[in-house]
Scaffold this motif. Structure first.
Motif, PDB file in Angstrom:
ATOM      1  N   TYR A  48      31.686  43.166  40.214  1.00 25.53           N
ATOM      2  CA  TYR A  48      32.210  44.167  39.707  1.00 25.53           C
ATOM      3  C   TYR A  48      33.425  44.120  38.986  1.00 25.53           C
ATOM      4  O   TYR A  48      34.307  45.020  38.637  1.00 25.53           O
ATOM      5  CB  TYR A  48      32.205  45.376  40.567  1.00 25.53           C
ATOM      6  CG  TYR A  48      31.098  45.811  41.452  1.00 25.53           C
ATOM      7  CD1 TYR A  48      29.609  46.011  40.787  1.00 25.53           C
ATOM      8  CD2 TYR A  48      31.181  45.829  42.712  1.00 25.53           C
ATOM      9  CE1 TYR A  48      28.693  46.313  41.387  1.00 25.53           C
ATOM     10  CE2 TYR A  48      29.804  46.096  43.455  1.00 25.53           C
ATOM     11  CZ  TYR A  48      28.828  46.228  42.840  1.00 25.53           C
ATOM     12  OH  TYR A  48      27.654  46.489  43.683  1.00 25.53           O
ATOM     13  N   GLN A  79      30.120  46.886  36.284  1.00 27.17           N
ATOM     14  CA  GLN A  79      29.559  47.423  37.475  1.00 27.17           C
ATOM     15  C   GLN A  79      28.104  47.155  37.826  1.00 27.17           C
ATOM     16  O   GLN A  79      27.120  48.145  37.953  1.00 27.17           O
ATOM     17  CB  GLN A  79      29.858  49.034  37.353  1.00 27.17           C
ATOM     18  CG  GLN A  79      31.324  49.467  37.368  1.00 27.17           C
ATOM     19  CD  GLN A  79      31.841  49.068  38.800  1.00 27.17           C
ATOM     20  OE1 GLN A  79      31.518  49.282  39.647  1.00 27.17           O
ATOM     21  NE2 GLN A  79      33.113  48.310  38.367  1.00 27.17           N
ATOM     22  N   HIS A  80      27.811  45.937  37.434  1.00 29.14           N
ATOM     23  CA  HIS A  80      26.447  45.269  37.834  1.00 29.14           C
ATOM     24  C   HIS A  80      26.629  44.164  38.225  1.00 29.14           C
ATOM     25  O   HIS A  80      27.605  43.305  37.729  1.00 29.14           O
ATOM     26  CB  HIS A  80      25.315  45.584  36.769  1.00 29.14           C
ATOM     27  CG  HIS A  80      25.783  44.903  35.586  1.00 29.14           C
ATOM     28  ND1 HIS A  80      25.236  43.659  34.984  1.00 29.14           N
ATOM     29  CD2 HIS A  80      26.649  45.061  34.652  1.00 29.14           C
ATOM     30  CE1 HIS A  80      25.872  43.286  33.966  1.00 29.14           C
ATOM     31  NE2 HIS A  80      26.704  43.913  33.788  1.00 29.14           N
ATOM     32  N   THR A 108      26.932  51.010  34.421  1.00 24.78           N
ATOM     33  CA  THR A 108      27.144  49.582  34.465  1.00 24.78           C
ATOM     34  C   THR A 108      28.458  49.114  33.789  1.00 24.78           C
ATOM     35  O   THR A 108      29.033  48.202  34.201  1.00 24.78           O
ATOM     36  CB  THR A 108      26.029  48.945  34.018  1.00 24.78           C
ATOM     37  OG1 THR A 108      25.559  49.286  32.642  1.00 24.78           O
ATOM     38  CG2 THR A 108      24.747  49.194  35.001  1.00 24.78           C
ATOM     39  N   ALA A 132      23.380  45.436  30.462  1.00 29.84           N
ATOM     40  CA  ALA A 132      23.408  44.887  31.510  1.00 29.84           C
ATOM     41  C   ALA A 132      22.538  43.946  32.034  1.00 29.84           C
ATOM     42  O   ALA A 132      22.040  43.826  33.017  1.00 29.84           O
ATOM     43  CB  ALA A 132      23.420  46.096  32.637  1.00 29.84           C
TER      44      ALA A 132
END
Length: 495
Positions: free
Chosen positions: A311, A316-317, A391, A438
């Motif tokens: 992260y 955030q993936h 994400t 993502a």
């Protein structure tokens, strides 16, 4: 007969009880009678000292698990409760068929019943009428658990040292189980780590007594100084290798090495590769010294690896996140005990852990991969910020120049059309490739250095609005790509 952990007697006409434990514990259930000393078996009859005679051919065992129905053991039963196997008559089971139960994972109540026929016999061998008899044993299959493995964290030992490893055994109610638990913990080396050490013993049962109740221990031994590497130990209630956390504890890492390692990076902050400018490479230096003497050690093999911090950089993936490359990725130390390599960053901003391994021992240094001098766009008159996703929740980092120009563009658009201008993706917190889907790949071939923004009308798009946006960008001394006719209509701003 097969060795078991505990025996349960069933006396004819009795109703005994007793709990058993899950996960591979073996029990024997047998008929408790007292065969006479001389010639106890004649044909298929067992003669006892109390002048009873039992017919071997009439013995039937049945089992009931939980609220289920009675099942004949017959030639054997198996399921989540384990395996229940009949055992032929011999002296150890009083010459009457017994059953052996090796438990599995299922817990809950159970009943085991044995029934048959018996008669009275006289001193000369004569007998009376045959009568039915039975006995039912009731109890609970209690789930055993192991917990508290030691070492729980990372430890380091020399090649000539050993290290104790231990777990504790308890039941599902949290009761610590000592020698009465009749269970076994099996020790194995974790298959994903080094395999050159020895565990002695390879299995054991819980102890009892002060400070030892419920404890099962083994000794980790680097195998006559040949076991350098990284290890983890599995303590399990099942003999076959498994990592099922319900019945297995995994130790902290045990590092066996005769060396100390130091690692440094210069510089410690670099830019993502792939169009973000320089520097995007860092020189990594690894120094290896002897634990015993402190001297620098030449001709020692070193291998390199990298790991991206989860992260980091605004992503955030995770899942197969790319890392950079080493040149070379391995080698040996020189006469000064040093090994150097060049690390080239990946295309993504974030924090990357640079790791050097020697004899399985690993040390690391953090490397920051980012575009410098970016800040979060604060918005402004006529600027409607959008494009946030789960994400990539922060998507408006930019240079100070781009900030000023987008604020001027938004203000002019608001004044002209009395509506806000949508400001979609700019750059991520650390810059680098912005994979808005993502997938760790484009689209978004730009948006890497804080000098881009995707803008479009918040109201109904018209040619006049698109033309105004393009002209204003030109007036600001910047450029654009007209994507107003695509499936996601916008103008791509370039600082």
């Amino acid at each position: 007969m097969v060795i078991v952990h505990n025996w349960f007697p069933l006396s004819p006409g009795g109703s005994p009880s007793g709990n058993i434990a899950t996960h591979g514990v073996r029990y024997r259930f047998y008929v408790s009678i007292n065969p006479r000393a001389e010639n106890p078996v004649v044909g298929h009859y067992v003669y006892c000292s109390d002048h009873r005679v039992y017919d071997q051919n009439t013995i039937v065992w049945k089992v009931k698990i939980g609220a289920g129905s009675w099942q004949d053991v017959g030639s054997g039963l198996s399921g989540d409760f384990g395996s229940i196997t009949p055992e032929s008559p011999e002296k150890d089971n009083n010459y009457l068929t017994s059953v052996r139960w090796q438990t599995e994972v299922q817990k809950g109540s159970y009943q085991i019943k044995v029934e048959g026929k018996r008669a009275w016999w006289g001193g000369t061998g004569g007998g009376g009428e045959w009568e039915d008899w039975s006995s039912t044993h009731s109890g609970e299959v209690v789930q055993l658990e192991i917990y508290g493995i030691q070492p729980s964290g990372e430890v380091e030992i020399d090649l000539n040292e050993t290290y104790p490893v231990s777990v504790k055994v308890q039941d599902q109610y949290g009761n610590i189980k000592g020698t009465e638990s009749t269970t076994t913990v099996y020790w194995k080396l974790h298959p994903d780590f080094s395999q050159n050490a020895v565990l002695d013993p390879t299995s054991g049962q819980p102890g009892s007594g002060e400070g030892n109740t419920g404890v099962v221990s083994t000794t980790f031994d680097p195998n006559n100084n040949t076991g350098a590497g990284e290890y983890k130990v599995l303590g399990s209630l099942k003999e076959e290798l498994n990592t099922d956390t319900d019945i297995t504890q995994i130790s902290g890492k045990i590092i066996v090495s005769s060396y100390n390692i130091e690692i440094s990076a210069n510089p410690t902050t670099i830019k993502p590769s792939g169009g973000c400018g320089s520097p995007y490479q860092s020189t990594i230096t690894v120094t290896v010294t002897s634990k015993d003497t402190g001297e620098n050690m030449p001709d020692v093999s070193v291998s390199m690896n990298a790991e991206a911090e989860q992260y980091s950089g605004g992503h955030q993936h995770n899942g197969n996140r790319p890392i950079g490359t080493f040149n070379p990725s391995s080698g040996t130390t020189n006469d000064e005990g040093k090994f150097q390599t060049t690390y080239t960053a990946s295309k993504f901003g974030g924090t990357e852990k640079i790791k050097a391994s020697v004899e399985g021992k690993t040390e690391s240094v953090n490397l920051t991969v980012k575009v410098l001098n970016l800040s979060n766009f604060p918005g402004g008159t006529g600027c409607y910020l959008c494009g946030y996703t789960d994400t990539h929740p922060i998507n408006h980092y930019c240079t100070s120049t781009t900030k000023d120009k987008i604020q001027q563009l938004g203000g002019a658009y608001k004044e002209q059309f009395n509506e806000n201008l949508a400001i979609n993706d700019m750059s991520l917190v650390y810059g680098g490739l912005f994979d808005y889907k993502a997938t760790w790949d484009p689209p978004h071939s730009e948006h890497r250095v804080g000098k881009n923004a995707d803008v479009y009308p918040t109201g109904t798009p018209t040619d006049a609005k698109w033309d105004f946006i393009k002209q204003k960008i030109t007036d600001l001394g910047s450029s654009y790509v007209d994507e107003s006719s695509t499936t996601s209509p916008h103008i791509h701003f370039r600082e």
